[in-house]
Design a protein around this motif. Sequence first.
Motif, PDB file in Angstrom:
ATOM      1  N   ASP A 115       0.890  -1.269  -0.028  1.00 11.78           N
ATOM      2  CA  ASP A 115       0.135  -0.241  -0.129  1.00 11.78           C
ATOM      3  C   ASP A 115       0.660   1.208   0.034  1.00 11.78           C
ATOM      4  OD1 ASP A 115      -2.388  -1.376   0.003  1.00 11.78           O
ATOM      5  OD2 ASP A 115      -2.259  -1.591   2.332  1.00 11.78           O
ATOM      6  N   ASP A 116       2.267   1.108   0.083  1.00  4.29           N
ATOM      7  CA  ASP A 116       3.065   2.437   0.191  1.00  4.29           C
ATOM      8  C   ASP A 116       3.383   2.936  -1.505  1.00  4.29           C
ATOM      9  OD1 ASP A 116       3.176   1.890   2.685  1.00  4.29           O
ATOM     10  OD2 ASP A 116       4.968   0.730   2.699  1.00  4.29           O
ATOM     11  N   TYR A 117       3.369   2.130  -2.357  1.00  7.21           N
ATOM     12  CA  TYR A 117       3.845   2.708  -3.633  1.00  7.21           C
ATOM     13  C   TYR A 117       2.831   2.013  -4.626  1.00  7.21           C
ATOM     14  CZ  TYR A 117       8.229   2.618  -1.278  1.00  7.21           C
ATOM     15  OH  TYR A 117       9.095   3.024  -0.216  1.00  7.21           O
ATOM     16  N   THR A 118       2.824   2.805  -5.979  1.00  3.83           N
ATOM     17  CA  THR A 118       2.015   2.120  -7.279  1.00  3.83           C
ATOM     18  C   THR A 118       2.991   1.051  -7.638  1.00  3.83           C
ATOM     19  OG1 THR A 118       0.673   3.963  -7.310  1.00  3.83           O
ATOM     20  CG2 THR A 118       1.359   2.657  -9.392  1.00  3.83           C
ATOM     21  N   TRP A 119       2.445  -0.096  -7.783  1.00  6.99           N
ATOM     22  CA  TRP A 119       3.529  -1.258  -8.230  1.00  6.99           C
ATOM     23  C   TRP A 119       3.625  -1.664  -9.458  1.00  6.99           C
ATOM     24  CZ3 TRP A 119       7.891  -2.569  -5.401  1.00  6.99           C
ATOM     25  CH2 TRP A 119       7.663  -2.218  -3.939  1.00  6.99           C
ATOM     26  N   SER A 120       4.641  -2.062 -10.312  1.00 10.91           N
ATOM     27  CA  SER A 120       4.354  -2.783 -11.257  1.00 10.91           C
ATOM     28  C   SER A 120       3.921  -4.442 -10.985  1.00 10.91           C
ATOM     29  CB  SER A 120       5.881  -3.022 -12.163  1.00 10.91           C
ATOM     30  OG  SER A 120       6.484  -3.948 -11.239  1.00 10.91           O
ATOM     31  N   GLU A 121       3.522  -5.304 -11.834  1.00 11.22           N
ATOM     32  CA  GLU A 121       3.432  -6.740 -11.454  1.00 11.22           C
ATOM     33  C   GLU A 121       4.783  -7.365 -11.058  1.00 11.22           C
ATOM     34  OE1 GLU A 121       1.660  -8.765 -14.619  1.00 11.22           O
ATOM     35  OE2 GLU A 121       0.206  -7.273 -15.134  1.00 11.22           O
TER      36      GLU A 121
END
Length: 274
Positions: A115-121
């Motif tokens: 929940d801390d970043y916008t992640w890639s797969e």
Amino acid sequence: MKKKIAIILGIALLAFLVIGASSAGFLDFLGGDGTATNDDNTFIVGFDAEFPPYGYKDDNGEYVGFDLDLAQEVCDRNNWTLVKQPIDWDAKDSELDSGSIDCIWNGFTINGREDDYTWSEPYIDNKQVVVVKTDSGINSLADLDGKIVETQKDSSALAALEGDNKTLADTFKDLTQVADYNTAFMDLETGACDAVAIDIGVAQYQISQKGSDQYKMLDEEISSEQYGIGFKKGNDQLKDQVQKTLDEMFEDGTVEKLAQKYDTYGVPGALIQK
């Protein structure tokens, strides 16, 4: 006299307006508010320069690694210029939030940070392991009872030992945090610690550099985790473009080809196949 004063004040006001307009134009050039902004065609990757095989400095002083190779290919396909930006790992969040970097791409663990970043797969399934001296007499995790174990600050190994594997860590004489794994291995060499908890890729690199006659990796793993690319929360547009390019690279075999360069570190076997 009053007329002359009025003329002088008028000239002064006109000069002020001209200077103000020029300054505004200059600030617009910098980014609108005096803060320089990244060019749309520049992709700045923040990474730990002491984290092989994902990002590190080679014998020629060049920054190299699997993740940097992936980033370069992504940039080539999007006509972007890659900027390799080594960062203080403790300051990674402030670097990302300030816009100094566009993403964190360097063996970056998703688990526990969802929940801390916008992640890639996720693209790598990584393991946390323990390295000891070959002649240490330590052959299992149970043998770490009463021993001094070192790991890098804010690392996945530390998170594992403070989380799901706290019971194991409680058997140690001490769990010490150091700035980087090079320091940990120097301490292991001098006897300042008995073992190093570390990512398997970095462990394999260190053993290959220092010799398997000097160091060994325990068969039991501490934990397993997934690596992804971390973008600033909400930066879905950039994430989506990078992910789309990565998917194409997986499909045409480029990711596998780049991973083979780091076969001695176990990268090909750790890839999460699409």
